[in-house]
Design an enzyme around this catalytic site. Structure first.
Site, short mmCIF file in Angstrom:
data_model
loop_
_atom_site.label_atom_id
_atom_site.label_comp_id
_atom_site.label_asym_id
_atom_site.label_seq_id
_atom_site.Cartn_x
_atom_site.Cartn_y
_atom_site.Cartn_z
N HIS A 263 -5.38 5.86 -0.95
CA HIS A 263 -4.84 6.49 0.32
C HIS A 263 -4.21 7.80 0.11
O HIS A 263 -3.18 8.27 0.54
CB HIS A 263 -3.87 5.64 0.90
N ASN B 134 -4.89 -0.92 8.20
CA ASN B 134 -5.86 0.00 8.16
C ASN B 134 -6.75 0.02 9.62
O ASN B 134 -6.26 -0.78 10.66
CB ASN B 134 -6.83 -0.74 7.26
N TYR C 185 3.67 -2.00 -3.68
CA TYR C 185 4.32 -0.83 -2.66
C TYR C 185 5.45 -0.19 -3.28
O TYR C 185 6.00 0.86 -3.30
CB TYR C 185 4.38 -1.11 -1.20
FE1 HDD Z 1 -2.63 -0.59 0.00
C1 HDD Z 1 -1.44 2.33 -0.01
C2 HDD Z 1 -3.15 -0.30 3.43
C3 HDD Z 1 -4.14 -3.84 0.30
C4 HDD Z 1 -1.60 -1.49 -3.04
N1 HDD Z 1 -2.33 0.69 1.39
C5 HDD Z 1 -1.75 1.96 1.32
C6 HDD Z 1 -1.53 2.62 2.46
C7 HDD Z 1 -2.29 1.88 3.42
C8 HDD Z 1 -2.61 0.72 2.84
C9 HDD Z 1 -2.36 2.46 4.79
C10 HDD Z 1 -1.26 4.28 2.57
C11 HDD Z 1 0.16 3.98 2.96
C12 HDD Z 1 0.62 5.42 3.03
O1 HDD Z 1 -0.03 6.28 4.18
O2 HDD Z 1 1.49 5.96 2.41
N2 HDD Z 1 -3.49 -1.84 1.47
C13 HDD Z 1 -3.85 -1.65 2.94
C14 HDD Z 1 -4.10 -2.75 3.41
C15 HDD Z 1 -4.46 -3.67 2.62
C16 HDD Z 1 -4.03 -3.11 1.56
C17 HDD Z 1 -4.29 -2.76 5.14
C18 HDD Z 1 -4.78 -5.10 2.66
C19 HDD Z 1 -4.72 -5.74 3.92
N3 HDD Z 1 -2.80 -2.22 -1.16
C20 HDD Z 1 -3.48 -3.52 -0.85
C21 HDD Z 1 -3.11 -4.44 -2.07
C22 HDD Z 1 -2.73 -3.65 -2.86
C23 HDD Z 1 -2.10 -2.42 -2.39
C24 HDD Z 1 -3.69 -5.91 -2.31
C25 HDD Z 1 -2.07 -3.96 -4.23
C26 HDD Z 1 -2.11 -5.43 -4.76
N4 HDD Z 1 -1.74 0.19 -1.22
C27 HDD Z 1 -1.13 -0.16 -2.53
C28 HDD Z 1 -0.42 0.90 -3.30
C29 HDD Z 1 -0.48 2.09 -2.30
C30 HDD Z 1 -1.35 1.57 -1.09
C31 HDD Z 1 -1.21 1.15 -4.78
C32 HDD Z 1 -0.71 3.31 -2.94
C33 HDD Z 1 0.22 4.49 -2.56
C34 HDD Z 1 1.34 3.44 -1.89
O3 HDD Z 1 0.92 2.09 -1.87
O4 HDD Z 1 2.35 3.79 -1.39
O5 HDD Z 1 0.64 0.45 -3.66
#
Ligand code: HDD
Length: 704
Positions: A76, A149, A364
Site C-alpha cells: 500500500h 479494502n 501494523y
Molecule cells: Fe494490511 C497496510 C488493508 C491484511 C500488514 N493494509 C495496509 C493498508 C491497508 C491494508 C488499507 C494501508 C494503510 C495505509 O493507508 O497506511 N491489510 C489490509 C486488509 C487486510 C490486510 C483489508 C486483510 C483483511 N495486512 C494484512 C495482513 C498483514 C498486513 C494479514 C500482516 C500480517 N498492511 C500490513 C502492513 C502495512 C499494511 C505491512 C503496510 C504499511 C502499514 O501496514 O502501515 O503492516
C-alpha cells in the site's frame, strides 16, 4: 454532496497548531535559527575556488535533503489522503459502547487514505489491484482505525501467509519486475498452490480492481469484528462503505492507457473534487450477527476472511455517513506519515479470533518502527488522538514531549499519583471476556476448508459484460505467465469454480479445455454485481465536448448548462488551446488542447453541431480517435446535428432518430436537427451518463 466546509474540528484545531505557515516575509534561517543571507552560492575560497567545509548552511541544507525519504510502506505504498468527518444516523448505543456511534449531532473527524497494494510509492494509480480504504476516526474515546479494502474478502486465511503472498505479488526479486502488476509468474504460482486465494482472485480479475475513482469505490472492513454494548453484550459486525456516487469502474484497456496519460488519475480526481466542493461521501453500513447466531451459517465461518456473508442472508444496515471535505495541507506530513493500526479500537469495538486479523494486530504496530523511525510515531500530528494521552511511556527516537517530574512508573507516590488505571465510571476499554480453551496447535479449522463456493457465487452474480471482463482479465494475466504448468494449475482451480469460466479462460491461453468440473450450485447475490450498484446521478462525471472553429454556440451552451447544473464537469477540447470562434461570430474559451488529453480521462463525449467545425474535426485524427476509443470503452456519446459526421468518420453507426429527431441506443444519443439540444436529447443523454458505461453495444466495430 456539495456543501460548505464544516466547522473546524478538534483535530483541525490540533493540526493547525503544528503548521508553520505562512512563511511570507520571514527571514530564511538555518534549522538553528541563524539568519542566512544567500542560499544560492556555497561558501568558497574565491569565486572560482574550492568550497569550504565550514559552510554550515551548505552542509545542513544538503544533509536535510539527503534524508528526506523514509521507507515506503511495505505494501500500500502509493496512496492519497483526505480529511473529513463521520456522523452516525441514529444512536447505536443498544449495540456498542463506542460513543462516536451514539450522538447523531456529533461529527467525528476522520482521515482517510486510499491506496493501491502492489506498486511503489511513485507507481501509477490504475493497475489491476486491490485498493486500500483506511479510515482513522479521531473519537473522544481515542483513535479507531478501520483499515479496509475495496473488496470484502482477503487472499489468505492466516496472517502467517502474508509475507508469502506479498513476496509472490510484488515485483520478482531477481530483477524487480513487473511494477504494479499481478500478471507475472510468482503471483500466479503462489495462488495456484494456495487455493484459499481463489475467491479474492476472482474479485481481482473483476472490474472491482479498476475503480473509476476513489469516490466511486466501496470499502469493506473484511474481517468480522465485535460490537460490545455498555452491558457487555456482543454482536458480530462486518463494516461496509458505500459511495453515494455509486460503484463504478474503468475497463482494462482504459486503465492501462491512463497509467501513461495520467498516472495520478485517481489521486487527481479526489483532490480536484474536494477543491471544487464536490465532497466525496460514503455511507457506513453494518451487518449485525448476534453472538448466539455465530454458528447459524452452514457454509460460512465468520472467522474466515475469505468469505462474505451475502447481503441476502444478513442485510447491510445503513448507520452513518462520512464526508471528505478537506485536502491535506502537506502530503508527507499527513498522507505519508499517517500510521493506521488495526489494533486501534475504542471501547465498544473489539476483535474476533480471525487468524488473519490477529496477525494484523501485530504487523501494523511493528511496521511503523521501521517506516516512521521509532516508537514515538503516535506523536506525529496526523496520528495524535484528540483524546488526552497520559501514561508512563518514555524516551525513544523522536520523542517530542518533555515529561516533567520523577514519577515514570506505576504505582508511585511522588508528585501526585497519576495517571491511574481508569475505573468503570471512566468507561475504559475492557476486552470482551470471550471464553477460550484449546490445545496449542498449528491447525486450520475444517470450517475454513471450502475455497470455491463463494467464488462461484461471485461468478454467478455477474452480468454478461462483467463475465466477459473477468474472462479477459484471467486471459491477460495468465497470458503473461511464462510457465505453462502454472496456467494449467489455475485453469484446474477455475474448473472447480465454474466449468464454463475455466473453458473460456483455457481457450485464450493455450491450455487444453478442462474436463468435468464441479456442479455449479447456482446461487447468486445481486449485491455483488456492479450492474446493480450504480446511482442515477451525473455528479462528478467528466464530459468532453470536442469543439473547433465554427462550432454552434447554442449547441454547446444548452447541454453544457444542463450537465453542469447536474454537477458534471464539462471541458471544451479543441485541436489547439486558447479560444474557438463560434458559427455566430463569437468565441468560446477552450479548456484544454486535445493533444494534451485523451478520451480515457473522461466519462463521456459530446460532438456539438456546427458544419465548419464538423468538417474540420472529421479530418483531425485526435478527434476521430477520441470518439472511437470512447465508444469502445462503453462511454456515453452525445451527437448534435453536424457532429454526426465526426461520429461516422470513426466508423460508427448512429441510432435512428425518432419523430422529434432524437435517437438513443446503448448510450449513443443523437439529435439530427442542428441548434441547441432539445429536452428529449438532454434527458436521454443525462440518463446515459448516469448509467456510466454501456456494454450492451457492439464493441468489435472499432479498433481504437
Ligand atoms: Fe494490511 C497496510 C488493508 C491484511 C500488514 N493494509 C495496509 C493498508 C491497508 C491494508 C488499507 C494501508 C494503510 C495505509 O493507508 O497506511 N491489510 C489490509 C486488509 C487486510 C490486510 C483489508 C486483510 C483483511 N495486512 C494484512 C495482513 C498483514 C498486513 C494479514 C500482516 C500480517 N498492511 C500490513 C502492513 C502495512 C499494511 C505491512 C503496510 C504499511 C502499514 O501496514 O502501515 O503492516
Amino acid at each position: 454532496m456539495t456543501g460548505p466546509q464544516s466547522e473546524p474540528t478538534a483535530k483541525q484545531r490540533q493540526l493547525a497548531t503544528y503548521q508553520v505557515d505562512p512563511l511570507d516575509g520571514r527571514h530564511l534561517t538555518t534549522d538553528q535559527g541563524i539568519r542566512v543571507p544567500d542560499t544560492d552560492n556555497s561558501l568558497r575560497a574565491g569565486a572560482r575556488g574550492p568550497s569550504l567545509l565550514e559552510d554550515f548552511h551548505l552542509r545542513e541544507k544538503i544533509m536535510r535533503f539527503d534524508h528526506e525519504r523514509i521507507p515506503e510502506r511495505v505494501v500500500h505504498a502509493r496512496g492519497s489522503g483526505a480529511h473529513g468527518y463521520f456522523q452516525v444516523y441514529e444512536s447505536l448505543a443498544d449495540r456498542t459502547a463506542a460513543t462516536f456511534l451514539h450522538d447523531p449531532s456529533v461529527r467525528t473527524p476522520v482521515f482517510v487514505r486510499f491506496s493501491t497494494v502492489q506498486g511503489s510509492r511513485g507507481s501509477a494509480d490504475t493497475p489491476r489491484d486491490v485498493r486500500g480504504f483506511a479510515t482513522k476516526f479521531y473519537t473522544e474515546q481515542g483513535n479507531f482505525d478501520l483499515v479496509g479494502n475495496n473488496m470484502p474478502v482477503f487472499f489468505i486465511q492466516d496472517g502467517i501467509k502474508f509475507p508469502d503472498l506479498v513476496h509472490a505479488l510484488k515485483p520478482e526479486p531477481q530483477h524487480e519486475m513487473p511494477q504494479a502488476a499481478s500478471a507475472h509468474d510468482t503471483f500466479w504460482d503462489f495462488v495456484s498452490l494456495q487455493p484459499e486465494t481463489m475467491h479474492h482472485v476472482i474479485w481481482l480479475m473483476s472490474d472491482r480492481a479498476l475503480p473509476r475513482s476513489f469516490r466511486t469505490m466501496q470499502g469493506f472492513g473484511v474481517h468480522t469484528f465485535r460490537l460490545v454494548d455498555a452491558a457487555g453484550r456482543s454482536t458480530f459486525v462486518k463494516f461496509h462503505w458505500t459511495p453515494v456516487l455509486g460503484t463504478h469502474s474503468l475497463v482494462w484497456d482504459e486503465a492501462q492507457k491512463i497509467a501513461g496519460k495520467d498516472p495520478d488519475f485517481n489521486r487527481r480526481d479526489l483532490w480536484e473534487a474536494i477543491e471544487a466542493g464536490h465532497f466525496p461521501e460514503y455511507e457506513l453500513g453494518m451487518q449485525f450477527v448476534p453472538e448466539e447466531r455465530e454458528y447459524d451459517f452452514d457454509d460460512i465461518d465468520l472467522l474466515d476472511p475469505t468469505k462474505i456473508i451475502p447481503e441476502e442472508v444478513v442485510p447491510v444496515t445503513p448507520v452513518g455517513r462520512m464526508v471528505l471535505d478537506r485536502n491535506p495541507e502537506n502530503f508527507f506530513a499527513e498522507t505519508e506519515q499517517v500510521a493506521f493500526c488495526v489494533g486501534n479500537v475504542v471501547p465498544g469495538i473489539d476483535f474476533t479470533n480471525d487468524p488473519l486479523l490477529q496477525a494484523r494486530l501485530f504487523s501494523y504496530l511493528d511496521t511503523q518502527l521501521t517506516r516512521l523511525g521509532g516508537p514515538n510515531f503516535a506523536q506525529l500530528p496526523i496520528n495524535q488522538p484528540v483524546a488526552p494521552v497520559a501514561n508512563h511511556q518514555q524516551d525513544g527516537f523522536h520523542q517530542q514531549t518533555i515529561r516533567r517530574g520523577p514519577a515514570n512508573y506505576h504505582p508511585h507516590s511522588i508528585g501526585g499519583d497519576g495517571p491511574l488505571p481508569a475505573g468503570p465510571d471512566a468507561r475504559p476499554f475492557v476486552s470482551y471476556p470471550e471464553v477460550v480453551d484449546g490445545p496449542k496447535e498449528r491447525r486450520r479449522s475444517t470450517t475454513f476448508a471450502d475455497h470455491y463456493s463463494q467464488a462461484t457465487l461471485f461468478w454467478n452474480s455477474m452480468s454478461d459484460w462483467e463475465r466477459q471482463h473477468i474472462v479477459a482479465a484471467y486471459r491477460f494475466e495468465l497470458g503473461k505467465v511464462t510457465e505453462p504448468r502454472i496456467r494449467t494449475r489455475v485453469v484446474g482451480h477455475l474448473n472447480r469454480i465454474d466449468h464454463d469460466l475455466a473453458t473460456m479462460v483455457a481457450a485464450g491461453i493455450g491450455v487444453p479445455a478442462p474436463e468435468g468440473g464441479v456442479e455449479n450450485h447456482g446461487r447468486r447475490s445481486a449485491a455483488l454485481s456492479q450492474a446493480t450498484t450504480g446511482q442515477a446521478t451525473i455528479l462528478g462525471r467528466k464530459i468532453a465536448f470536442l469543439v473547433t472553429d465554427g462550432v454552434d454556440r447554442e449547441s454547446v451552451g444548452v447541454l453544457q448548462d444542463a450537465l453542469t447544473a447536474g454537477g458534471a464537469i464539462v471541458e471544451l477540447l479543441a485541436p489547439v488551446d486558447g479560444e474557438v470562434s463560434t458559427a455566430d461570430g463569437g468565441g468560446l474559451p477552450v479548456t484544454r488542447a486535445l493533444t494534451t488529453v485523451a478520451s480515457v480521462l473522461y466519462d463521456a463525449v459530446v460532438l456539438p453541431a456546427g458544419e465548419e467545425a464538423a468538417v474540420a474535426l472529421t479530418g483531425d485524427g485526435y478527434a476521430v480517435h477520441f470518439v472511437a476509443e470512447a465508444y469502445k470503452h462503453g462511454k456515453p456519446i452525445g451527437v448534435l446535428g453536424d457532429g454526426l459526421a465526426v461520429f461516422s468518420q470513426a466508423g460508427l453507426t448512429a441510432p435512428v432518430p425518432n419523430r422529434d429527431g432524437v435517437g438513443d441506443a446503448a448510450g449513443v444519443v443523437v439529435q439530427s436537427p442542428a441548434g441547441p439540444a432539445v429536452d428529449g436529447f438532454v434527458s436521454a443523454f443525462v440518463e446515459a451518463v448516469a448509467r456510466h458505461r454501456h456494454f450492451d453495444r457492439p464493441l468489435d466495430v472499432v479498433a481504437a
